[in-house]
Design a protein around this motif. Structure first.
Motif, PDB file in Angstrom:
ATOM      1  N   ALA A  89       0.830  -1.207   0.000  1.00  0.00           N
ATOM      2  CA  ALA A  89       0.000   0.000   0.000  1.00  0.00           C
ATOM      3  C   ALA A  89       0.866   1.258   0.000  1.00  0.00           C
ATOM      4  CB  ALA A  89      -0.921  -0.011   1.220  1.00  0.00           C
ATOM      5  N   LEU A  90       1.946   1.251   0.793  1.00  0.00           N
ATOM      6  CA  LEU A  90       2.856   2.417   0.831  1.00  0.00           C
ATOM      7  C   LEU A  90       3.522   2.626  -0.527  1.00  0.00           C
ATOM      8  CD1 LEU A  90       4.273   4.656   2.403  1.00  0.00           C
ATOM      9  CD2 LEU A  90       5.961   2.974   3.189  1.00  0.00           C
ATOM     10  N   THR A  91       3.922   1.500  -1.146  1.00  0.00           N
ATOM     11  CA  THR A  91       4.561   1.598  -2.473  1.00  0.00           C
ATOM     12  C   THR A  91       3.594   2.172  -3.494  1.00  0.00           C
ATOM     13  OG1 THR A  91       5.947  -0.295  -1.936  1.00  0.00           O
ATOM     14  CG2 THR A  91       5.728   0.264  -4.272  1.00  0.00           C
ATOM     15  N   VAL A  92       2.314   1.747  -3.438  1.00  0.00           N
ATOM     16  CA  VAL A  92       1.290   2.271  -4.353  1.00  0.00           C
ATOM     17  C   VAL A  92       1.132   3.781  -4.176  1.00  0.00           C
ATOM     18  CG1 VAL A  92      -1.192   2.274  -4.865  1.00  0.00           C
ATOM     19  CG2 VAL A  92       0.018   0.118  -4.601  1.00  0.00           C
ATOM     20  N   VAL A  93       1.098   4.241  -2.921  1.00  0.00           N
ATOM     21  CA  VAL A  93       0.952   5.691  -2.645  1.00  0.00           C
ATOM     22  C   VAL A  93       2.176   6.448  -3.156  1.00  0.00           C
ATOM     23  CG1 VAL A  93       0.761   7.414  -0.807  1.00  0.00           C
ATOM     24  CG2 VAL A  93      -0.601   5.317  -0.695  1.00  0.00           C
ATOM     25  N   LYS A  94       3.383   5.876  -2.919  1.00  0.00           N
ATOM     26  CA  LYS A  94       4.607   6.525  -3.404  1.00  0.00           C
ATOM     27  C   LYS A  94       4.585   6.654  -4.930  1.00  0.00           C
ATOM     28  CE  LYS A  94       7.945   5.311   0.235  1.00  0.00           C
ATOM     29  NZ  LYS A  94       9.137   4.513   0.561  1.00  0.00           N
ATOM     30  N   SER A  95       4.105   5.605  -5.613  1.00  0.00           N
ATOM     31  CA  SER A  95       4.095   5.637  -7.079  1.00  0.00           C
ATOM     32  C   SER A  95       3.106   6.677  -7.613  1.00  0.00           C
ATOM     33  CB  SER A  95       3.749   4.257  -7.627  1.00  0.00           C
ATOM     34  OG  SER A  95       2.406   3.933  -7.324  1.00  0.00           O
ATOM     35  N   ARG A  96       2.151   7.094  -6.774  1.00  0.00           N
ATOM     36  CA  ARG A  96       1.181   8.096  -7.192  1.00  0.00           C
ATOM     37  C   ARG A  96       1.393   9.423  -6.496  1.00  0.00           C
ATOM     38  NH1 ARG A  96      -0.837   3.406  -8.458  1.00  0.00           N
ATOM     39  NH2 ARG A  96      -2.645   3.135  -9.828  1.00  0.00           N
ATOM     40  N   ALA A  97       2.557   9.626  -5.939  1.00  0.00           N
ATOM     41  CA  ALA A  97       2.839  10.865  -5.199  1.00  0.00           C
ATOM     42  C   ALA A  97       2.701  12.098  -6.081  1.00  0.00           C
ATOM     43  CB  ALA A  97       4.248  10.797  -4.597  1.00  0.00           C
TER      44      ALA A  97
END
Length: 770
Positions: free
Chosen positions: A638-646
């Motif tokens: 989930a954190l990686t997904v948020v980072k990829s959409r920062a």
């Protein structure tokens, strides 16, 4: 000529009295009792002589010996049973010359018999010979106390010595009477010596035979000898007839039962073996037990299926509320069975949490088929022999649980419930799950082989049903043979109806209370469901209702004027105490860093509000709340997904580098795991980093991938019910879970809007406030 004297007569059944002999005599016959009384009133003397036949109760003149003894009564003792015990001493020998039979007492006129001595010179040698012979006899027979010899050796009178030795011997009565009859002292002594020597020789021969037999007798011969003795004893006791009757019963059972030819041949061989065995031998017991088992099984006995689909449906609806899919599958099975009776049916496996009615469903199936019902619990079984039985060579061997239950069922086609199949164990004694493979395989179970029976047993007509709480612990090979039917649990509405229609009437009936006496309102039932139980089934709900009924009964008994007890939501805490659980409620409509997730537990669905907080740091992430490995990986994804959409959502890079993040899932004492919180954690992280509030009135569940795709998850029905319970109107589900919406009750579906999503951006669009 000797003087004639008259004395009252007492005939003796089993005793010869000699002169000088002091002996107790038991007197019970009326004439003998009268003789004692007459003697007591006169000179205390009576005449004692032996009966020729001890069985004669009223002897006449010809039934007694003429020669007897005049005896003096020393003591008279009256016994509680109205008999008399007298102590007498022999005085002199005498012969009956006249017999006077009075109505009350028999008298005899007797003349004294004098002892004659022909040659006094042989008296001393005869005395020595007699004493030696008697001493030798004492050593061999071991029936006479040793101190008697010391008393006798000091007696000088040969005649007295003969009488006293004879009085201590347990010879045949006619031989002792012969000694009493002889008048010449030397002949009497010689006769006694002759009898003693004969007994000595017999004793020696007997001893030699015993030693010779003991030396020659092997163990088998000894057993045979003993068994022959046992047979003789049993015959005397009348048990020989019982043994014959048992063997005849076994034989008739073997003939009457519809056994397969192979089984009948085996039974007949074992019965033949049993007939020639000694009945008390260990092997005989083993064979006997084996035949008992073999003849008590229901060979060829089948119950006729009475399949009525409408009646079956009525039985299922009567015993179980809800569970529509499960009922439908059972009715399908019954319909196919009616059309094709010989079809190899499936092995049904009901899987679900405790208390949802798995076992009672199996009973209902048995009732609807008109078959016998048997159940065995497999929980904790670790020994393969529990399933297949023990070899007959072991002490205490028995057939396995399957064969034992078939005997109990008394039918070859019962409904057979194998309970708790997921809790089978295995250790050095074997693997019971593997032993079940043969029994549960329709291709093999027509020739199931139990280790104890050692013959094939047909289980193909048995309707096997298994139950489990989870399929995870069932070996794949065993699971492959079963058709799994999931029983997920009951909705609140179903629990309410079960409580109202089944549980409350049942408890009132068990406590013998009329319906009007105790009233539990609808609101009270819902309160019990919400605040006092947390389960998928209704077992604890029934316990709490039983507690309400008990407390209601106590109140009625305590106050006789009270006509009715009403239990409602307002007073329920007085009966059940403080609330044990709380209903998950979403207090805030919008909140930053908080997302409302849905979780599945064995006790139903739960609302979990996932929280995320960020603060100054160096980019670390902490996860708390007893999170399992799978859920931790979901948080990382989930954190990686948020980072990829920062960039897309305007999150600056420093927020990932200069801030630490803490993710917490409340109710930290409860372990949690699984991938379905992926989109919930991603939403809470996005909210915390963008400072955009989340609509907490929207619940969500779904697994997330690194590309932001939302994957399907399980437990949709339970999760939606949890959202409904928390009064939420919107639920986000993965697109691929659309098929699961058919499982959700229509009354719940009407009150909830479902948002089906394919990726995380759709989720953010729905829940993040602009």
């Amino acid at each position: 000529m000797a003087q004639i004297e008259q004395y009252p007569l007492i005939p003796l059944r089993d005793l010869v009295v000699f002169p000088y002999m002091i002996v107790p005599v038991f007197v019970g016959r009326p004439k003998s009792v009268s003789a004692v009384k007459v003697a007591e009133e006169t000179d205390k003397r009576i005449f004692l002589t032996l009966q020729k036949d001890s069985q004669i109760d009223k002897p006449k003149k010809g039934d007694i010996y003429e020669v007897g003894v005049v005896a003096e009564i020393l003591q008279v003792l009256k016994l509680p049973d109205n008999t008399i015990k007298i102590l007498v001493e022999g005085v002199k020998r005498a012969r009956i010359v006249n017999y006077i039979d009075d109505d009350e007492t028999t008298f005899v006129e007797v003349e004294e018999l004098l002892d004659e001595v022909l040659n006094e010179s042989v008296l001393a040698p005869l005395k020595e010979t007699l004493l030696k012979t008697f001493e030798e006899y004492m050593k061999i027979s071991k029936k006479i106390p040793a101190d008697i010899y010391d008393t006798l050796k000091d007696i000088s009178d040969l005649n007295k010595l003969v009488y006293l030795i004879a009085s201590n011997l347990q010879f045949r009565l006619n031989e002792l009477q012969t000694i009493l009859d002889i008048n010449i002292v030397e002949e009497r002594a010689e006769k006694l010596i002759e009898i003693l020597q004969t007994e000595i020789e017999i004793a020696k021969i007997d001893e030699r035979i015993k030693h010779r037999v003991k030396a020659q007798m092997s163990k088998a011969q000894r057993e045979y000898y003993l068994n022959e003795q046992i047979k003789a004893i049993q015959k005397e006791l009348g048990r020989d007839d019982d043994l014959k009757a048992d063997l005849e019963e076994l034989e008739s059972k073997i003939k009457s039962l519809d056994m397969p030819d192979e089984v009948r041949e085996k039974a007949e061989r074992e019965l033949k073996k049993l007939k020639i065995m000694p009945p008390m031998s260990a092997e005989s017991t083993v064979v006997r037990n084996y035949l008992d088992w073999l003849t008590s099984l229901p060979w060829g006995i089948y119950t006729e299926d009475k399949i009525d689909i409408k009646k079956a449906e009525e039985i299922l609806d009567r015993d179980h509320y809800g569970l529509e899919k499960v009922k439908e599958r059972i009715l399908e099975f019954l319909a196919v069975r009616k059309v094709s009776p010989d079809i190899k049916g499936p092995i049904l496996c009901f899987v679900g949490p405790p208390g949802v009615g798995k076992t009672s469903l199996a009973k209902s199936i048995a009732e609807s088929l008109g078959r016998k019902f048997v159940r065995i619990s497999l929980g904790g079984v670790r020994d393969e022999a529990e399933i297949r039985g023990h070899r007959r060579t072991y002490i205490g061997a028995l057939p396995g649980k399957l064969i034992q239950s078939m005997r109990k069922a008394k039918s070859m086609n019962p409904v057979f419930l194998l309970d708790e199949i997921d809790k089978l164990g295995s250790d050095f004694r074997g693997d019971p799950a593997s032993a079940l493979l043969e029994a549960l395989d329709p291709e093999q179970n027509s020739a199931f082989m139990d280790h104890y029976l050692e013959v094939e047993f047909d289980l193909s007509k048995v309707f096997f049903i298994t139950t489990a709480n989870t399929t995870e612990t069932i070996p794949s090979a065993l699971l492959d043979r079963m058709e799994v039917i999931q029983i997920s649990g009951y909705t609140e509405s179903e629990k309410f109806n079960i409580a109202k229609k089944f549980l409350i009437p049942k408890q009132l009936k068990e406590h013998s209370i009329e319906d009007e006496k105790i009233k539990i309102t609808d609101s009270a039932i819902y309160n019990v469901i919400w605040y006092y139980t947390r389960e998928a089934g209704v077992r604890n709900l029934e316990r709490e209702i039983a507690a309400l009924v008990r407390k209601g009964v106590k109140k009625l008994v305590s106050n006789e004027k009270l006509k009715q007890v009403v239990i409602s939501a307002k007073n329920i805490e007085k009966y059940l105490g403080v609330k044990k659980f709380r209903v998950e409620e979403v207090e805030e409509d919008f909140e930053v860093g908080v997302a409302t997730g849905l979780a599945w537990t064995p006790y139903g669905g739960e609302i979990l509000q996932t929280e995320v907080a960020i603060f100054d740091g160096n980019g670390k992430m902490t996860i708390t709340g007893q999170i399992g490995e799978v859920m931790q990986e979901s948080a990382q994804a989930a954190l990686t997904v948020v980072k990829s959409r920062a960039g897309k959502y305007g999150i600056p890079d420093y927020k990932f580098k200069d801030f630490d993040m803490h993710i917490h899932v409340p109710e930290g004492a409860v372990p949690k795991d699984g991938p379905s919180a992926g989109i919930t954690i991603a939403t809470a992280i996005m909210s915390a980093l963008t400072d955009r509030p989340v609509n907490c009135r929207i619940a969500m569940t779904g697994e997330i991938t690194l590309r932001g795709k939302v994957l399907p998850v399980g437990g949709i029905k339970e999760k939606v019910l949890a959202a409904h319970r928390a009064k939420l109107k919107d639920v986000i589900l993965p697109e691929e879970n659309k098929k699961d919406l058919t499982d959700i009750p229509s009354d719940v579906k009407e009150n909830i809007r479902f948002h089906l999503v394919k990726n995380i951006d759709e989720v953010f669009k729905l829940v993040l406030k602009k």
